[in-house]
Design a protein around this motif. Structure first.
Motif, mmCIF file in Angstrom:
data_model
loop_
_atom_site.group_PDB
_atom_site.id
_atom_site.type_symbol
_atom_site.label_atom_id
_atom_site.label_comp_id
_atom_site.label_asym_id
_atom_site.label_seq_id
_atom_site.Cartn_x
_atom_site.Cartn_y
_atom_site.Cartn_z
ATOM 1 N N VAL A 126 -0.380 74.391 71.870
ATOM 2 C CA VAL A 126 -1.465 74.003 70.962
ATOM 3 C C VAL A 126 -2.778 74.690 71.336
ATOM 4 C CG1 VAL A 126 -2.174 71.917 72.227
ATOM 5 C CG2 VAL A 126 -2.553 72.062 69.759
ATOM 6 N N SER A 127 -2.941 75.042 72.609
ATOM 7 C CA SER A 127 -4.166 75.746 73.010
ATOM 8 C C SER A 127 -4.260 77.100 72.334
ATOM 9 C CB SER A 127 -4.213 75.911 74.534
ATOM 10 O OG SER A 127 -3.186 76.767 74.996
ATOM 11 N N GLU A 128 -3.118 77.676 71.983
ATOM 12 C CA GLU A 128 -3.098 78.971 71.301
ATOM 13 C C GLU A 128 -3.190 78.817 69.789
ATOM 14 O OE1 GLU A 128 -0.404 82.319 72.547
ATOM 15 O OE2 GLU A 128 0.564 81.863 70.624
ATOM 16 N N TYR A 129 -2.252 78.057 69.217
ATOM 17 C CA TYR A 129 -2.197 78.066 67.751
ATOM 18 C C TYR A 129 -3.328 77.294 67.097
ATOM 19 C CZ TYR A 129 0.508 73.592 67.949
ATOM 20 O OH TYR A 129 0.941 72.303 68.169
ATOM 21 N N SER A 130 -3.948 76.348 67.785
ATOM 22 C CA SER A 130 -5.081 75.639 67.182
ATOM 23 C C SER A 130 -6.299 76.548 67.078
ATOM 24 C CB SER A 130 -5.425 74.386 67.996
ATOM 25 O OG SER A 130 -5.849 74.721 69.312
ATOM 26 N N MET A 131 -6.568 77.306 68.122
ATOM 27 C CA MET A 131 -7.694 78.240 68.084
ATOM 28 C C MET A 131 -7.411 79.376 67.103
ATOM 29 S SD MET A 131 -9.577 80.203 71.260
ATOM 30 C CE MET A 131 -10.904 79.023 71.522
ATOM 31 N N MET A 132 -6.169 79.800 67.061
ATOM 32 C CA MET A 132 -5.791 80.861 66.137
ATOM 33 C C MET A 132 -5.988 80.422 64.687
ATOM 34 S SD MET A 132 -2.144 82.850 65.980
ATOM 35 C CE MET A 132 -2.152 83.057 67.752
ATOM 36 N N ALA A 133 -5.635 79.168 64.382
ATOM 37 C CA ALA A 133 -5.807 78.650 63.021
ATOM 38 C C ALA A 133 -7.285 78.632 62.633
ATOM 39 C CB ALA A 133 -5.207 77.256 62.917
ATOM 40 N N ARG A 134 -8.124 78.184 63.561
ATOM 41 C CA ARG A 134 -9.573 78.185 63.315
ATOM 42 C C ARG A 134 -10.072 79.584 63.013
ATOM 43 N NH1 ARG A 134 -13.812 78.108 68.213
ATOM 44 N NH2 ARG A 134 -13.065 80.260 68.140
ATOM 45 N N ASP A 135 -9.688 80.537 63.866
ATOM 46 C CA ASP A 135 -10.211 81.892 63.748
ATOM 47 C C ASP A 135 -9.652 82.624 62.531
ATOM 48 O OD1 ASP A 135 -11.543 81.216 66.019
ATOM 49 O OD2 ASP A 135 -10.336 82.443 67.371
ATOM 50 N N ALA A 136 -8.413 82.332 62.189
ATOM 51 C CA ALA A 136 -7.824 82.944 60.996
ATOM 52 C C ALA A 136 -8.583 82.513 59.743
ATOM 53 C CB ALA A 136 -6.353 82.576 60.886
ATOM 54 N N MET A 137 -8.984 81.264 59.711
ATOM 55 C CA MET A 137 -9.731 80.769 58.548
ATOM 56 C C MET A 137 -11.139 81.353 58.499
ATOM 57 S SD MET A 137 -7.622 79.047 56.758
ATOM 58 C CE MET A 137 -6.558 80.395 57.282
#
Length: 423
Positions: free
Chosen positions: A207-218
């Motif tokens: 979750v430390s990876e995909y949560s930040m990735m989701a934020r940044d992708a948006m």
């Protein structure tokens, strides 16, 4: 002198060409691709039974110069790259001093220009990786930066990332980012699962990876800027990239060979040489990563070549630095774990290591064509090799030592010059 490559299986993913032909190189360019070529006084390479492909491109390496030349130098890194079949690489900015100013960047590129391979570099996004103050993108571009990254240091401030993306969009520059939220991580470098728990600490959860990735992708979607996700490792991260791409965000993503080849269990066998940021994950994550490679969600294979000394790695798992070398085993891991297992064709693997990385930075590279660049790798795609304990890199921090892999580089040619010849 002209160089004539005879009877090789030419695979050029860009043109979808796959046939046995000859390749003539003259004046640092490919002058002719055809059958049964004969040229007087040419140096001849007999490539019978070998693959002739575009020189590989790695958009994510750490050569440690300036400031950490006890780990690697630009020269030793370039030699390791050539041995792995790479003719173009992109250095990250986490040198000492960091590539945050035109002066440091220029001096570093002047050293790199002396090497036989093509070496580019990114500048840092924030000043000395402080996560707050953006560097002078225009000045760094003028000095030779081809993009920007604080690799290794996640941008935790969403506002800073948004400003950086807005600024990068003005010149269509690429931002490459490391996605691990430090607020969700215990000990870096080890997956928060069975291995970490047996070691007695909390690791780095997916979750430390995909949560930040989701934020940044948006944020990338909102700004319309180009954002490149570095070395994703989690199955959920593949889903995030797929969603963002479907939405229309200008997102690209890379994966390392280690993250599609081995799991967190390798730490029990290889210790700190298998400690990485982001960490090795589970078989279920590898399955999702392979799906992402097959359907094009993941665009690029990059090594994240990260040399460390034996002394630095020869400490407890919680104290050791993260990272492994990868330039000399990258092609073999792709051949072994993707092509030989039927996940990708040889052309599809090469697409991830030539055409697609070239597209990221608009390099005139990654293809074979008449009048095109004479950057090639010639390799045996099926022979079995055992990874040696010694590398051309100054470092030997690899979890693949003594492992049997497929593939062997016979020649690497850059700008028409043979820069590596295997035994």
């Amino acid at each position: 002198m002209a160089l004539l490559i005879k009877n090789g299986r030419l695979i050029d993913p860009k043109s979808k060409r796959d046939e046995v032909v000859d390749v003539l190189i003259e004046s640092n360019k490919i002058s002719k691709i055809a059958s049964n070529l004969t040229v007087e006084n040419a140096e001849i390479i007999d490539a019978t039974g070998l693959v002739v492909a575009p020189g590989l491109i790695d958009v994510h390496v750490h050569f440690r110069e300036p400031g950490q030349t006890h780990k690697e130098t630009i020269h030793s890194g370039a030699k390791a790259a050539a041995a792995g079949g790479f003719t173009t690489v992109v250095m990250m900015a986490n040198t000492k001093p960091i590539l945050s100013t035109p002066k440091v960047l220029t001096e570093t590129l002047e050293i790199a220009d002396q090497e036989d391979i093509k070496i580019e570099a990114v500048g840092s996004i924030t000043q000395d990786f402080d996560g707050e103050n953006l560097t002078d993108f225009d000045a760094l571009r003028e000095a030779g930066a081809i993009g920007f990254s604080d690799d290794g240091i996640p941008l935790t401030d969403a506002g800073v990332l948004r400003k950086a993306l807005q600024k990068a969009k003005l010149t269509d520059s690429l931002l490459s980012i490391h996605e691990e939220d430090p607020n969700l991580i215990g000990t870096l470098g080890v997956n928060d699962g069975e291995v970490a728990h047996q070691c007695g600490f909390t690791g780095a959860p997916t979750v430390s990876e995909y949560s930040m990735m989701a934020r940044d992708a948006m944020i990338a979607y909102e700004t319309g800027a180009r954002l490149h996700i570095q070395h994703l490792s989690a199955g959920e991260s593949v889903e995030v990239v797929r969603f963002a791409k479907n939405l229309g965000a200008k997102i690209t993503a890379e994966v390392t060979p280690q993250h599609f080849s081995i799991t967190e269990q390798m730490i029990f066998e290889q210790g700190t040489n298998a400690k990485l940021n982001p960490p090795l994950r589970r078989t279920a994550d590898i399955d999702k990563i392979i799906e992402g490679l097959k359907d094009g969600t993941i665009d690029v294979i990059a090594t994240d070549h990260a040399p460390h000394t034996h002394e630095e790695k020869n400490v407890s798992i919680d104290k050791a630095p993260s990272g492994m070398i990868g330039l000399e085993t990258s092609l073999q891991l792709g051949l072994t774990n993707l092509v030989a297992k039927g996940h990708l064709t040889l052309s599809e693997l090469l697409t991830k290591m030539t055409v697609n990385p070239a597209k990221l930075y608009n390099f005139d590279a990654g293809y074979l064509a008449e009048n095109g660049p004479a950057d090639l790798v010639i390799f045996d795609a099926t022979t079995d090799i055992t990874v040696s304990e010694t590398f051309i890199s100054k470092a030997c921090n690899s979890p693949f030592i003594n492992k049997q892999l497929k593939g062997k580089v016979a020649y690497t040619i850059c700008e028409g010059k043979i820069i590596y010849q295997g035994e």
